[in-house]
Design a protein around this motif. Structure first.
Motif, PDB file in Angstrom:
ATOM      1  N   GLN A  91       0.813  -1.212   0.000  1.00  0.00           N
ATOM      2  CA  GLN A  91       0.000   0.000   0.000  1.00  0.00           C
ATOM      3  C   GLN A  91       0.848   1.264   0.000  1.00  0.00           C
ATOM      4  O   GLN A  91       0.348   2.359   0.281  1.00  0.00           O
ATOM      5  CB  GLN A  91      -0.923   0.003   1.228  1.00  0.00           C
ATOM      6  CG  GLN A  91      -1.902  -1.156   1.287  1.00  0.00           C
ATOM      7  CD  GLN A  91      -2.881  -1.144   0.134  1.00  0.00           C
ATOM      8  OE1 GLN A  91      -3.257  -0.083  -0.369  1.00  0.00           O
ATOM      9  NE2 GLN A  91      -3.293  -2.326  -0.320  1.00  0.00           N
ATOM     10  N   GLY A  92       2.146   1.097  -0.310  1.00  0.00           N
ATOM     11  CA  GLY A  92       3.024   2.252  -0.466  1.00  0.00           C
ATOM     12  C   GLY A  92       3.708   2.738   0.796  1.00  0.00           C
ATOM     13  O   GLY A  92       4.319   3.814   0.800  1.00  0.00           O
ATOM     14  N   ALA A 124      -4.885   1.856   2.638  1.00  0.00           N
ATOM     15  CA  ALA A 124      -4.276   2.949   1.872  1.00  0.00           C
ATOM     16  C   ALA A 124      -4.731   4.319   2.370  1.00  0.00           C
ATOM     17  O   ALA A 124      -4.113   5.338   2.070  1.00  0.00           O
ATOM     18  CB  ALA A 124      -4.602   2.806   0.386  1.00  0.00           C
ATOM     19  N   GLN A 125      -5.814   4.358   3.136  1.00  0.00           N
ATOM     20  CA  GLN A 125      -6.348   5.606   3.660  1.00  0.00           C
ATOM     21  C   GLN A 125      -6.033   5.722   5.152  1.00  0.00           C
ATOM     22  O   GLN A 125      -5.949   4.712   5.851  1.00  0.00           O
ATOM     23  CB  GLN A 125      -7.861   5.657   3.443  1.00  0.00           C
ATOM     24  CG  GLN A 125      -8.292   5.466   1.997  1.00  0.00           C
ATOM     25  CD  GLN A 125      -9.797   5.365   1.860  1.00  0.00           C
ATOM     26  OE1 GLN A 125     -10.540   5.976   2.619  1.00  0.00           O
ATOM     27  NE2 GLN A 125     -10.251   4.585   0.883  1.00  0.00           N
ATOM     28  N   SER A 154      -3.728  -8.798  -3.536  1.00  0.00           N
ATOM     29  CA  SER A 154      -3.991  -7.876  -2.428  1.00  0.00           C
ATOM     30  C   SER A 154      -4.308  -8.669  -1.171  1.00  0.00           C
ATOM     31  O   SER A 154      -4.993  -9.699  -1.231  1.00  0.00           O
ATOM     32  CB  SER A 154      -5.148  -6.945  -2.758  1.00  0.00           C
ATOM     33  OG  SER A 154      -5.497  -6.164  -1.633  1.00  0.00           O
ATOM     34  N   SER A 171      -6.170  -7.437   1.117  1.00  0.00           N
ATOM     35  CA  SER A 171      -7.480  -6.986   1.589  1.00  0.00           C
ATOM     36  C   SER A 171      -8.547  -8.066   1.480  1.00  0.00           C
ATOM     37  O   SER A 171      -9.531  -8.056   2.225  1.00  0.00           O
ATOM     38  CB  SER A 171      -7.922  -5.741   0.820  1.00  0.00           C
ATOM     39  OG  SER A 171      -8.083  -6.028  -0.557  1.00  0.00           O
TER      40      SER A 171
END
Length: 434
Positions: A285-286, A341-342, A408, A410
């Motif tokens: 996710q960076g 990611a948020q 992913s 998720s």
């Protein structure tokens, strides 16, 4: 009756304070002594050991999974040993076995080379099988038997104050688990992974002596009551037992056993899988590696705070509410993994895992004797421990395949939430069997 002080010079009846507090101290140290057999202790050795054995990360992880999974089939039997022989001797032999297993782990390359030459086979299968057997030994003795016997022993010495003393134990254990990777990493950097395992083995051999000296099975062996008072002479023949003592088969016929056992297993599954792949999860996710590792500090702070508060309150409120909060926390953490990611996703993940982990320490220790009595505590908690171990065994692999197949992590949340919905529905008919 077998002399409860056999091989020891310590007499609980002559203790200047209630001996349960001595049990609390050494039982908590006993849980910490299991760290070399826990995921948090093994993970630090992963890279140097797999490289020395010539195994890939996947091969090493699979060996860990198989060894852990196999150990789960024997932990239930260890619970019955606890009921028959008591915490003192079960923990003693478990500490010896874990120490001996760590010595073998330190010699795993030599053992692998020996069998390769003996069988004239140059294949990764040999070191894979060797480390699988060693993982079985350290997971069975460490994560399973020492942890179960030490925690159960503490619970047997307290009743009305069970939650309060467990809060004290949980704080020390949580802090010990938190700093252990740093300490183990320092050992490896200073001495190498082989000698580090040998040092830890020596510590376990020394601690096994203290187990014989200070561990005691239950207060009634010394005409004492849980929480601290003498059994009156008129009570010695017929000690009043406020709780019904359920056998394992009777406990398994109650809804509470399965709902609570499964939510504890869910906690083990999620936290083990997340911890094992935490760097990869955040990098996907960076996030950086340092950002991934830093998440454990706030999770630990929340877990310790929740554990301390809820342990104290557990002496006064119904434990059923804790199960509901664990289910809700599991939902929060699962949603957080989806939205990682948020910023909101990170906060949900931290708070969910923190509350979940904090309540795990309460429910897994205090609820079982409160719901099912003390006589068959080993058999009941041994069976639950097998659920927990199986969940921790399969978690890293399921998380890994979820990522490699779907791209992913998720998607694992959908599996989590499906199970949590089932537990949420079943929760409403849970009641204290007492």
């Amino acid at each position: 009756m077998i002399n409860p002080n056999k091989f020891s010079i310590i007499n609980p009846n002559k203790s200047p304070v209630f001996y349960g507090y001595v049990v609390l101290l050494f039982g908590s140290i006993g849980v910490l002594a299991s760290i070399p057999g826990q995921t948090v202790g093994v993970s630090v050795f992963t890279d140097p050991v797999k490289d020395a054995l010539g195994l890939t990360r996947n091969q090493f992880s699979n060996a860990y999974m198989i060894g852990t999974f196999l150990s789960s089939f024997f932990i239930s039997r260890a619970g019955r040993w606890f009921d028959k022989f008591g915490a003192r001797f079960v923990a003693f032999f478990a500490a010896i076995l874990l120490g001996f297993s760590l010595v073998l782990c330190s010699l795993s390359v030599n053992i692998s080379n020996f069998f390769s030459e003996l069988l004239n086979v140059q294949s990764a299968l040999v070191p894979f099988l060797v480390i699988t057997v060693l993982f079985f030994l350290i997971r069975f003795s460490g994560q399973g038997v020492i942890t179960m016997s030490s925690r159960n022993m503490i619970m047997l010495w307290f009743d009305k104050n069970r939650g309060k003393v467990n809060s004290i134990s949980s704080i020390g254990v949580s802090l010990g688990f938190s700093v252990s990777p740093i300490f183990f990493n320092y050992l490896i950097d200073s001495n190498g992974w082989e000698k580090s395992w040998q040092i830890l083995a020596l510590c376990l051999f020394i601690f096994s002596f203290f187990i014989l000296q200070f561990y005691r099975n239950k207060p009634e062996d010394f005409n004492l009551k849980p929480d601290g008072s003498k059994i009156k002479q008129t009570e010695i023949i017929n000690v009043i037992q406020p709780n019904i003592d359920f056998t394992l088969s009777e406990a398994k016929r109650t809804r509470a056993f399965w709902i609570i056992g499964l939510i504890l297993a869910f906690n083990s599954f999620f936290i083990t899988g997340f911890t094992f792949h935490v760097v990869s999860i955040f990098e996907s996710q960076g996030f950086s590696k340092s950002q991934a590792i830093s998440i454990f500090l706030p999770i630990s702070v929340i877990a310790i705070s929740v554990s301390t508060l809820c342990n104290i309150l557990s002496d006064y409120i119904k434990h059923k509410i804790y199960v509901l909060i664990m289910i809700i926390s599991g939902f929060l953490a699962s949603i957080g993994l989806c939205l990682l990611a948020q910023p909101i996703g990170v906060y949900l993940l931290i708070s969910g895992l923190g509350i979940l982990g904090g309540l795990f320490a309460v429910v897994n220790a205090v609820t079982w004797p409160k719901y099912y009595g003390r006589k068959h505590l080993g058999a009941i908690t041994g069976k639950i421990m097998s659920f927990i171990v199986i969940a921790s065994a399969i978690a890293p692999t399921i998380f890994s395949y979820c990522y490699t197949i779907f791209g992913s992590y998720s998607y694992i949340s959908y599996v989590n939430m499906a199970l949590l919905i089932v537990l949420f529905i079943g929760f409403f008919k849970v009641k204290n069997p007492q």
